[in-house]
Design an enzyme around this catalytic site. Structure first.
Site, PDB file in Angstrom:
ATOM      1  N   GLY A 189       6.117   1.166  -6.364  1.00  0.00           N
ATOM      2  CA  GLY A 189       5.249   0.012  -6.165  1.00  0.00           C
ATOM      3  C   GLY A 189       3.794   0.396  -6.340  1.00  0.00           C
ATOM      4  N   GLN A 244      -5.290  -0.416  -5.117  1.00  0.00           N
ATOM      5  CA  GLN A 244      -5.152   1.033  -5.319  1.00  0.00           C
ATOM      6  C   GLN A 244      -5.819   1.495  -6.612  1.00  0.00           C
ATOM      7  OE1 GLN A 244      -0.680   0.889  -4.455  1.00  0.00           O
ATOM      8  NE2 GLN A 244      -1.208   2.927  -3.763  1.00  0.00           N
ATOM      9  N   CYS A 298       3.358   6.867  -0.560  1.00  0.00           N
ATOM     10  CA  CYS A 298       2.378   5.952  -1.152  1.00  0.00           C
ATOM     11  C   CYS A 298       1.609   6.721  -2.219  1.00  0.00           C
ATOM     12  CB  CYS A 298       1.416   5.462  -0.069  1.00  0.00           C
ATOM     13  SG  CYS A 298       0.105   4.386  -0.700  1.00  0.00           S
ATOM     14  N   LEU A 299       1.375   6.092  -3.344  1.00  0.00           N
ATOM     15  CA  LEU A 299       0.664   6.785  -4.427  1.00  0.00           C
ATOM     16  C   LEU A 299      -0.779   7.115  -4.032  1.00  0.00           C
ATOM     17  CD1 LEU A 299       2.036   4.829  -7.525  1.00  0.00           C
ATOM     18  CD2 LEU A 299       2.665   7.129  -6.759  1.00  0.00           C
ATOM     19  N   HIS A 323       5.075  -2.886   2.343  1.00  0.00           N
ATOM     20  CA  HIS A 323       4.105  -1.814   2.116  1.00  0.00           C
ATOM     21  C   HIS A 323       3.002  -2.269   1.145  1.00  0.00           C
ATOM     22  CE1 HIS A 323       3.015   2.550   1.403  1.00  0.00           C
ATOM     23  NE2 HIS A 323       2.445   1.953   0.369  1.00  0.00           N
ATOM     24  N   GLU A 324       3.419  -2.867   0.023  1.00  0.00           N
ATOM     25  CA  GLU A 324       2.429  -3.285  -0.989  1.00  0.00           C
ATOM     26  C   GLU A 324       1.597  -4.453  -0.482  1.00  0.00           C
ATOM     27  OE1 GLU A 324       1.947  -1.249  -3.280  1.00  0.00           O
ATOM     28  OE2 GLU A 324       3.829  -0.172  -3.050  1.00  0.00           O
ATOM     29  N   HIS A 353      -1.396  -3.423   1.408  1.00  0.00           N
ATOM     30  CA  HIS A 353      -2.531  -2.971   0.593  1.00  0.00           C
ATOM     31  C   HIS A 353      -3.508  -4.105   0.290  1.00  0.00           C
ATOM     32  CE1 HIS A 353      -1.790   1.216  -0.439  1.00  0.00           C
ATOM     33  NE2 HIS A 353      -0.530   0.968  -0.744  1.00  0.00           N
TER      34      HIS A 353
HETATM   35 NI    NI Z   1       0.970   2.405  -1.027  1.00  0.00          NI
END
Ligand code: NI
Length: 173
Positions: free
Chosen positions: A46, A51, A94-95, A136-137, A140
């Site tokens: 995701g 981000q 998470c990226l 999660h997304e 953000h």
């Molecule tokens: Ni993330």
């Protein structure tokens, strides 16, 4: 299409609340193409627009991880989680937090309402990894990060590790 730079915690831009998307045109589609290319290259399941330093309410998900699973890119624009059920602990990554994996409490099931890339509204019910990824997304988009879900002790440890990493990244530049 191009791969964009993914911001890493503690970059302050990750804390900005995304603005709703109003135009479903070529500019949005360009951004979505870049987001997909960036997510697949990472690789991740995701990615949210904030981000990439783009403060808009957009995220994408593709939970197919194995080679035998069919890849399906899902796009969520101006999403809203309208219903949740149950609770589950899931080990998340998470990226924006490379090499961090921590247990996070989430709802087990969610119903989300969002718009697709052409501005068509849709509703989706999800459980398992997809439900986790949606929550999660979606966080953000409100500047909320996985670290916010951790205990104070874990939060400090992760913060310290990420701050150290950011300092060594700067030194390498
Ligand atoms: Ni993330």
């Amino acid at each position: 299409m191009s791969i964009r730079t993914i911001l890493h915690y503690p970059d302050k831009r990750l804390r900005i609340t995304g603005k709703p998307v109003k135009e479903f045109g070529p500019e949005l589609h360009q951004l979505l193409d870049d987001m997909a290319e960036t997510m697949y290259a990472a690789p991740g399941v995701g990615l949210a627009a904030p981000q990439l330093g783009v403060a808009q309410r957009i995220f994408i998900i593709d939970i197919a991880t194995g080679e035998d699973e069919a890849s399906e890119l899902r796009v969520f624009i101006n999403p809203e989680i309208v219903e949740t059920q149950g609770s589950v602990v899931w080990e998340e990554g998470c990226l924006s937090f490379p090499s961090v994996h921590e247990d996070v409490d989430r709802a087990e099931w969610v119903k989300v309402r969002a718009f697709d890339k052409d501005g068509q509204e849709f509703e989706l019910e999800a459980d398992g990894l997809l439900a986790i990824a949606i929550q999660h997304e979606n966080d953000h988009l409100d500047g909320k990060l996985m670290i916010d879900h951790l205990s104070l002790l874990k939060r400090r440890l992760v913060h310290r590790a990420m701050a150290k990493r950011a300092a060594s990244d700067r030194a390498a530049e």
